[in-house]
Design an enzyme around this catalytic site. Structure first.
Site, PDB file in Angstrom:
ATOM      1  CB  ALA A   1     -11.631  46.444  45.516  1.00  0.00           C
ATOM      2  N   GLY A   2     -12.617  46.883  41.997  1.00  0.00           N
ATOM      3  CA  GLY A   2     -13.696  47.440  41.182  1.00  0.00           C
ATOM      4  C   GLY A   2     -14.654  46.347  40.747  1.00  0.00           C
TER       5      GLY A   2
ATOM      6  CB  SER B   1      -5.250  45.362  33.867  1.00  0.00           C
ATOM      7  OG  SER B   1      -5.325  45.125  35.253  1.00  0.00           O
TER       8      SER B   1
ATOM      9  CG  HIS C   1      -8.999  40.524  25.307  1.00  0.00           C
ATOM     10  ND1 HIS C   1     -10.085  39.757  24.965  1.00  0.00           N
ATOM     11  CD2 HIS C   1      -9.412  41.304  26.332  1.00  0.00           C
ATOM     12  CE1 HIS C   1     -11.100  40.069  25.763  1.00  0.00           C
ATOM     13  NE2 HIS C   1     -10.716  41.011  26.589  1.00  0.00           N
TER      14      HIS C   1
ATOM     15  N   GLY D   1     -12.619  43.014  39.872  1.00  0.00           N
ATOM     16  CA  GLY D   1     -11.888  42.512  41.037  1.00  0.00           C
ATOM     17  C   GLY D   1     -12.800  42.006  42.135  1.00  0.00           C
TER      18      GLY D   1
HETATM   19  N1  APR Z   1      -3.582  49.724  42.760  1.00  0.00           N
HETATM   20  C1  APR Z   1      -4.706  49.057  43.093  1.00  0.00           C
HETATM   21  N2  APR Z   1      -5.905  49.321  42.562  1.00  0.00           N
HETATM   22  C2  APR Z   1      -5.976  50.310  41.655  1.00  0.00           C
HETATM   23  C3  APR Z   1      -4.853  51.055  41.248  1.00  0.00           C
HETATM   24  C4  APR Z   1      -3.596  50.714  41.859  1.00  0.00           C
HETATM   25  N3  APR Z   1      -2.488  51.351  41.544  1.00  0.00           N
HETATM   26  N4  APR Z   1      -5.244  51.962  40.337  1.00  0.00           N
HETATM   27  C5  APR Z   1      -6.563  51.795  40.162  1.00  0.00           C
HETATM   28  N5  APR Z   1      -7.016  50.797  40.947  1.00  0.00           N
HETATM   29  C6  APR Z   1      -8.381  50.309  41.128  1.00  0.00           C
HETATM   30  C7  APR Z   1      -9.425  51.411  41.109  1.00  0.00           C
HETATM   31  O1  APR Z   1      -9.423  52.154  42.320  1.00  0.00           O
HETATM   32  C8  APR Z   1     -10.699  50.619  40.882  1.00  0.00           C
HETATM   33  O2  APR Z   1     -11.336  50.259  42.100  1.00  0.00           O
HETATM   34  O3  APR Z   1      -8.775  49.458  40.080  1.00  0.00           O
HETATM   35  C9  APR Z   1     -10.209  49.347  40.153  1.00  0.00           C
HETATM   36  C10 APR Z   1     -10.786  49.215  38.761  1.00  0.00           C
HETATM   37  O4  APR Z   1     -12.136  48.983  38.894  1.00  0.00           O
HETATM   38  P1  APR Z   1     -13.246  49.475  37.808  1.00  0.00           P
HETATM   39  O5  APR Z   1     -13.014  50.915  37.498  1.00  0.00           O
HETATM   40  O6  APR Z   1     -14.564  49.034  38.312  1.00  0.00           O
HETATM   41  O7  APR Z   1     -12.855  48.668  36.486  1.00  0.00           O
HETATM   42  P2  APR Z   1     -13.217  47.142  36.155  1.00  0.00           P
HETATM   43  O8  APR Z   1     -14.476  47.085  35.389  1.00  0.00           O
HETATM   44  O9  APR Z   1     -13.070  46.318  37.379  1.00  0.00           O
HETATM   45  O10 APR Z   1     -12.047  46.794  35.136  1.00  0.00           O
HETATM   46  C11 APR Z   1     -10.712  46.674  35.607  1.00  0.00           C
HETATM   47  O11 APR Z   1     -10.126  44.916  34.093  1.00  0.00           O
HETATM   48  O12 APR Z   1     -11.310  43.882  32.382  1.00  0.00           O
HETATM   49  C12 APR Z   1     -10.349  44.864  32.694  1.00  0.00           C
HETATM   50  O13 APR Z   1     -10.642  46.524  30.964  1.00  0.00           O
HETATM   51  C13 APR Z   1     -10.819  46.264  32.321  1.00  0.00           C
HETATM   52  O14 APR Z   1      -8.678  47.329  32.607  1.00  0.00           O
HETATM   53  C14 APR Z   1      -9.946  47.105  33.202  1.00  0.00           C
HETATM   54  C15 APR Z   1      -9.795  46.248  34.461  1.00  0.00           C
END
Ligand code: APR
Length: 309
Positions: free
Chosen positions: A10-11, A120, A176, A14
């Site tokens: 949910a970052g 991811s 990518h 997401g």
């Molecule tokens: N299960 C669920 N969520 C998780 C887990 C897990 N095991 N581990 C980490 N997360 C969550 C984090 O808590 C965070 O909220 O994944 C989210 C990632 O969000 P951001 O840090 O904001 O990253 P974001 O910019 O959304 O990118 C996510 O997508 O485009 C790709 O390269 C980017 O690998 C990265 C991914």
């Protein structure tokens, strides 16, 4: 419309993706799942309350539990850390392999028939991890990269030519990363080869900017990487499947002999419809494009070889 689509993570990517999926009414329920307590619940509640304004009835639900995701027809995997300045996508590999592995095991347990679109990074490697861990067939595990890379390429071309981006057809293939392969020979503006409209030096500059498109954004943001266009791209793939549109889009797909490559994920033209990844299209490539695709595959393979599951 699907019954349930779960967005894992949910970052930035997401949460934005869940919003787009809800706004497009692609499912009756969108589950936003994260390990952080309160974050998916708060964001989901906020997004759900946009429904009366945007005109959607999709229920957006935030959770820390896979129980809520049980029976989802589709998962959009965005869990993992994002890049910071100076990092390549491959630098994320160690952390994100563990995260994507854990998420894949949970998905397999609660939704063994689901489709997974991986977002991811490093994308091609994370697709491979997801497939290895779930054992799902390739028509149900594929990744979003090419639609985003192509969108960046079309954006820059549209600006340079002063024409609508809607009229630019293009394909960016390969991994990518910096080795991606924008196909100049298949780039047209309403069917007119782009080489008739633009000199080679300008085109080469655009290709170079496309390759470094993600890094350009990371260098501005400093604390993370791109998410609006990545979310839009993943939502477009989900839409093609939910509406059974049979769209031809570049996706990271598991190759089994296509393009002379096997047992590897790489960006290639795919058909997306109700059945997920319904086919891979093999297009003719020039000698240079073939060599560039091979180089890109070698670079993805090198990273996969470092992964211990
Ligand atoms: N299960 C669920 N969520 C998780 C887990 C897990 N095991 N581990 C980490 N997360 C969550 C984090 O808590 C965070 O909220 O994944 C989210 C990632 O969000 P951001 O840090 O904001 O990253 P974001 O910019 O959304 O990118 C996510 O997508 O485009 C790709 O390269 C980017 O690998 C990265 C991914």
């Amino acid at each position: 419309m699907m019954r349930k689509i779960t967005v894992v993570g949910a970052g930035h990517v997401g949460a934005t993706l869940a919003q787009r999926v809800a706004e497009k009414s692609l499912a009756r329920e969108v589950v936003l799942l994260d390990i952080l307590e309160g974050i998916p619940q708060g964001k989901a509640l906020d997004e759900w309350q946009a429904g009366p304004v945007e005109g959607f009835d999709t229920r957006v639900v935030g959770t820390n539990s896979y129980g809520a995701a049980a029976g989802s027809e589709m998962f959009l995997m965005t869990a993992g850390i994002a890049r910071k300045p100076g990092m390549s996508r491959d630098d994320l590999v160690r952390t994100n392999v563990d995260i994507v592995k854990a998420v894949s095991q949970e998905i397999k347990a609660v939704a063994p028939n689901a489709m997974i679109i991986v977002v991811s990074n490093p994308l091609d490697v994370m697709c491979w991890v997801t497939k290895e861990v779930t054992g799902f067939p390739r028509d149900r595990v594929f990744g979003m990269a090419g639609v985003l890379d192509t969108a960046r390429y079309r954006t820059f071309l549209g600006e340079a030519l002063n024409v609508s981006v809607e009229d630019i057809q293009a394909m960016v293939l390969g991994g990518h990363g910096d080795t991606m392969v924008p196909l100049i020979s298949y780039t047209t503006v309403s069917g007119i080869p782009v080489t008739q409209l633009m000199d080679r030096a300008t085109l080469d500059k655009i290709v170079d900017r496309t390759r470094k498109g993600g890094g350009e954004i990371v260098s501005y943001l400093k604390t993370g990487s791109a998410y609006y266009a990545p979310a839009a791209a993943a939502a477009q793939m989900a839409e093609a499947i939910v509406l059974d549109k049979k769209r031809i889009l570049p996706c990271a797909a598991y190759l089994q002999g296509e393009y002379g490559l096997s047992d590897i994920y790489l960006g290639v033209p795919c058909k997306l419809g109700q059945g997920g990844l319904e086919g891979i299209i093999e297009v003719e490539l020039s000698k240079d494009e073939k060599a560039a695709l091979k180089k890109s595959a070698d670079s993805v393979k090198e990273t996969i070889d470092l992964v211990k599951l």
